[in-house]
Design a protein around this motif. Structure first.
Motif, short mmCIF file in Angstrom:
data_model
loop_
_atom_site.label_atom_id
_atom_site.label_comp_id
_atom_site.label_asym_id
_atom_site.label_seq_id
_atom_site.Cartn_x
_atom_site.Cartn_y
_atom_site.Cartn_z
N SER A 31 0.81 -1.22 0.00
CA SER A 31 0.00 0.00 0.00
C SER A 31 0.84 1.27 0.00
N ILE A 32 2.02 1.23 0.64
CA ILE A 32 2.84 2.43 0.74
C ILE A 32 3.23 3.00 -0.63
N PRO A 33 3.76 2.20 -1.58
CA PRO A 33 4.08 2.78 -2.89
C PRO A 33 2.86 3.26 -3.64
N MET A 34 1.70 2.62 -3.41
CA MET A 34 0.48 3.05 -4.09
C MET A 34 0.09 4.47 -3.70
N VAL A 35 0.44 4.86 -2.47
CA VAL A 35 0.10 6.20 -1.98
C VAL A 35 0.90 7.27 -2.74
N ILE A 36 2.16 6.97 -3.04
CA ILE A 36 3.04 7.98 -3.63
C ILE A 36 3.20 7.86 -5.14
N LEU A 37 2.74 6.75 -5.73
CA LEU A 37 3.02 6.52 -7.15
C LEU A 37 2.48 7.63 -8.04
N SER A 38 1.23 8.00 -7.82
CA SER A 38 0.63 9.05 -8.65
C SER A 38 1.39 10.36 -8.50
#
Length: 254
Positions: A34-41
Motif C-alpha cells: 500500500s505504501i508505494p500506491m500512496v506515492i506513485l501518482s
C-alpha cells in the motif's frame, strides 16, 4: 466474524495467537504493497512536470496551489498521470488469468507447500521496489521506465496470490472452531493496511529529502516499503511451517 473473536476465552486467544504466523505475513505484505500506491501518482506527476514539461521544481511540488495561469500545466499533468495509471494497471493485471491456473495447480499438487507460493509476491515486491528506487535515484530518467516496476508484480502474482493463498492456507491448517476467527484476523489485517500505509507515508514525505536533487523524500518511503516486504519474505520462509501446523491440528482433533 469479529464478534466471535471477542467471545473467545483467554486460553483460546493465546492458542490462536501462537498460530497467527501467515497473518503477520499478510499484514506486512499489504503495508508494503500500500505504501508505494500512496506515492506513485505523485511521483509520476512530479517526474512529468519537472522532466517532461520543464517546470521549476518549486512550482511542481505545489502545483495544486498555483493560480489559473498554470491551469493548462495542471490538466496536462493530471491527464498523463491518469493515462500512466491505466498502463501500469494493465501491465500488472494482465497475467492474472494464467497465474490463477498456476495457483490452482500448485495447491492441488503441493498442498503442504503453500508458503512457497505465498513467498513469491513478497519477492516480487522487493524487486519492484528496487526498480522504483532506481527511478527515484535517477530522477531525470524517462518517466516510462517506471512501468518496469509492474513487471515483478505481474510475474509473481501480487496481491491476488496473497489473498487466495492466505485464505487457502488458513482453511487447510486451522481447526474448524478457530477458522472463522482467523478469517476475521485476516480481514482486519487487510482493513488496517491501507490507513496505516497512508498515515506512515504522509509523515515520511514531510522529512527533508535524502538527496539534494529530489523534490520529495520518496526514497525513505520506498525504503520502508522494501523493509516490510523483506521481513515478510523472511518470515514466511523461516517461521511458517504448513506441514507442521497441519499435523498438529490433526493430532488435536484425535
Amino acid at each position: 466474524m469479529l464478534d466471535k473473536l471477542f467471545k473467545c476465552k483467554p486460553s483460546e486467544i493465546f492458542k490462536l495467537l501462537s498460530i497467527l504466523r501467515v497473518d503477520l505475513y499478510v499484514t506486512l505484505y499489504y503495508i508494503g504493497f500500500s505504501i508505494p500506491m500512496v506515492i506513485l501518482s505523485q511521483l509520476v506527476q512530479d517526474k512529468y512536470c519537472i522532466n517532461t514539461l520543464g517546470v521549476e521544481v518549486s512550482k511542481c511540488v505545489r502545483l495544486e496551489s498555483l493560480g489559473p495561469e498554470f491551469e493548462d500545466i495542471k490538466n496536462s499533468v493530471l491527464t498523463y498521470s491518469t493515462t500512466f495509471a491505466v498502463y501500469d494497471r494493465l501491465t500488472t493485471a494482465s497475467p492474472g488469468i494464467i497465474l490463477s491456473l498456476f495457483f490452482g495447480h500448485w495447491v492441488d499438487t503441493y498442498p503442504n507447500h503453500i508458503k512457497y507460493l505465498l513467498a513469491l509476491p513478497a519477492l516480487g515486491g522487493c524487486l519492484s521496489l528496487v526498480t522504483t528506487i532506481l527511478n527515484v535515484y535517477y530522477f531525470k530518467a524517462h518517466i516510462n521506465h517506471l512501468l518496469w516496476r509492474s513487471i515483478p508484480y505481474a510475474l509473481t502474482g501480487g496481491a491476488l496470490i496473497v489473498m487466495s493463498g492466505s485464505y487457502t492456507y488458513v482453511a487447510r491448517t486451522t481447526q474448524p472452531k478457530y477458522r472463522a476467527v482467523r478469517f476475521a484476523v485476516l480481514d482486519l489485517a487487510l482493513f488496517l493496511a491501507s490507513p496505516v500505509a497512508t498515515a506512515v507515508t504522509g509523515k515520511l514525505l514531510t522529512i527533508k529529502p535524502w538527496l539534494p536533487d529530489q523534490p520529495r523524500n520518496y526514497l525513505i518511503v520506498l525504503f520502508v516499503s522494501f523493509v516490510c516486504y523483506l521481513i515478510g519474505l523472511i518470515w514466511i520462509l523461516v517461521f511458517v511451517n504448513d506441514q507442521f501446523e497441519s499435523a498438529k491440528d490433526s493430532s488435536d482433533n484425535v
